[in-house]
Design a protein around this motif. Structure first.
Motif, PDB file in Angstrom:
ATOM      1  N   LYS A   1       0.831  -1.201   0.000  1.00  0.00           N
ATOM      2  CA  LYS A   1       0.000   0.000   0.000  1.00  0.00           C
ATOM      3  C   LYS A   1       0.865   1.251   0.000  1.00  0.00           C
ATOM      4  O   LYS A   1       0.562   2.233  -0.702  1.00  0.00           O
ATOM      5  CB  LYS A   1      -0.913  -0.007   1.228  1.00  0.00           C
TER       6      LYS A   1
ATOM      7  N   ILE B   1       2.286   1.957  -3.493  1.00  0.00           N
ATOM      8  CA  ILE B   1       1.261   2.477  -4.393  1.00  0.00           C
ATOM      9  C   ILE B   1       0.912   3.919  -4.069  1.00  0.00           C
ATOM     10  O   ILE B   1       0.853   4.784  -4.953  1.00  0.00           O
ATOM     11  CB  ILE B   1       0.008   1.579  -4.337  1.00  0.00           C
TER      12      ILE B   1
ATOM     13  N   GLN C   1       1.568   7.321  -6.445  1.00  0.00           N
ATOM     14  CA  GLN C   1       0.504   8.244  -6.835  1.00  0.00           C
ATOM     15  C   GLN C   1       0.848   9.680  -6.434  1.00  0.00           C
ATOM     16  O   GLN C   1       0.646  10.626  -7.215  1.00  0.00           O
ATOM     17  CB  GLN C   1      -0.827   7.830  -6.206  1.00  0.00           C
TER      18      GLN C   1
ATOM     19  N   ILE D   1      -4.552  -0.908  -9.462  1.00  0.00           N
ATOM     20  CA  ILE D   1      -4.114  -1.083  -8.071  1.00  0.00           C
ATOM     21  C   ILE D   1      -4.238  -2.551  -7.659  1.00  0.00           C
ATOM     22  O   ILE D   1      -3.315  -3.149  -7.093  1.00  0.00           O
ATOM     23  CB  ILE D   1      -4.928  -0.190  -7.121  1.00  0.00           C
TER      24      ILE D   1
ATOM     25  N   GLN E   1      -1.053  -4.897  -6.636  1.00  0.00           N
ATOM     26  CA  GLN E   1      -1.043  -5.429  -5.277  1.00  0.00           C
ATOM     27  C   GLN E   1      -0.889  -6.946  -5.290  1.00  0.00           C
ATOM     28  O   GLN E   1      -0.207  -7.519  -4.442  1.00  0.00           O
ATOM     29  CB  GLN E   1      -2.329  -5.065  -4.544  1.00  0.00           C
TER      30      GLN E   1
ATOM     31  N   GLY F   1       4.727  -2.149 -12.797  1.00  0.00           N
ATOM     32  CA  GLY F   1       4.221  -1.623 -11.538  1.00  0.00           C
ATOM     33  C   GLY F   1       5.375  -1.458 -10.587  1.00  0.00           C
ATOM     34  O   GLY F   1       6.108  -0.473 -10.619  1.00  0.00           O
TER      35      GLY F   1
END
Length: 217
Positions: A106, A109, A113, A125, A129, A142
């Motif tokens: 998390k 990510i 952003q 997302i 993940q 990613g």
């Protein structure tokens, strides 16, 4: 054709998929709690107080950290789960494990952003993940990429094309590249597009990240 057999409660305890028997145990209140493709490939589904589903990987996808599934604003929770299942099935096929990266956290990510000044598509997302940067018929960058991909993260790729002044990159993020080396980008609406350097044209590739990936599977 897959033969979906629901029980009298409307639950799907078993689902044949491309010759593979996939089991779906449920709890006493009718919530799906696992996806089983074998002893070493089980996804455990937990739920938070708002009944948002949480995936805990066991053997097949990602690592042991809890992963929230973010419902797509366009498609809803069930469709988002179906999308992740399709990708997991592809990466679980014999020989395809080499295509799978390691799931992002998390913090990774949210940090990306913030750094890029964008909001990632919910299905993107969910993908990173669970699978990190993986090859699913097309390379999806990613974090913690598969060794079949270059090591660049979504931040690295986006920064590279922004520095080069690529049209469209400033308000979008780069998740892949086409065969000519043009960036494959997602804009604020969730649409997938590219800018062709040779022709000087912007070209739509898919209405959503989910559509883009499913077309390649």
């Amino acid at each position: 054709m897959d033969d979906h057999r629901f029980d009298p409660l409307g639950q799907l305890p078993e689902d044949p998929q491309s010759g593979l028997r996939v089991g779906y145990p449920y709890d006493e209140v009718g919530s799906r709690i696992q996806r089983q493709t074998g002893a070493e490939k089980t996804l455990v589904f937990d739920y938070d107080p708002s009944h948002k589903i949480i995936i805990r990987a066991s053997g097949g996808v990602g690592d042991e950290r809890a992963r929230n599934i973010h419902p797509s604003s366009k498609l809803g929770l069930e469709t988002s789960l179906e999308f992740i299942r399709k990708v997991a099935d592809f990466l679980d096929e014999p020989g395809n494990e080499i295509y799978k990266g390691r799931g992002a956290s998390k913090d990774e990510i949210e940090g990306a952003q913030n750094e890029l000044g964008v909001i990632f598509d919910p299905d993107y997302i969910n993908f990173v993940q669970a699978f990190g940067g993986s090859f699913v018929g097309v390379a999806i960058y990613g974090f913690n990429n598969s060794k079949m991909l270059e090591s660049s993260s979504v931040v690295d790729l986006t920064d590279r094309f922004r520095r080069d002044g690529w049209p469209g990159a400033e308000g979008a993020y780069v998740i892949s590249m086409d065969m000519s080396g043009n960036p494959v980008m997602i804009d604020a609406s969730g649409s997938v597009f590219t800018y062709d350097h040779d022709s000087g044209d912007t070209r739509s590739m898919a209405a959503s990240f989910r559509d883009f990936v499913e077309a390649a599977l």
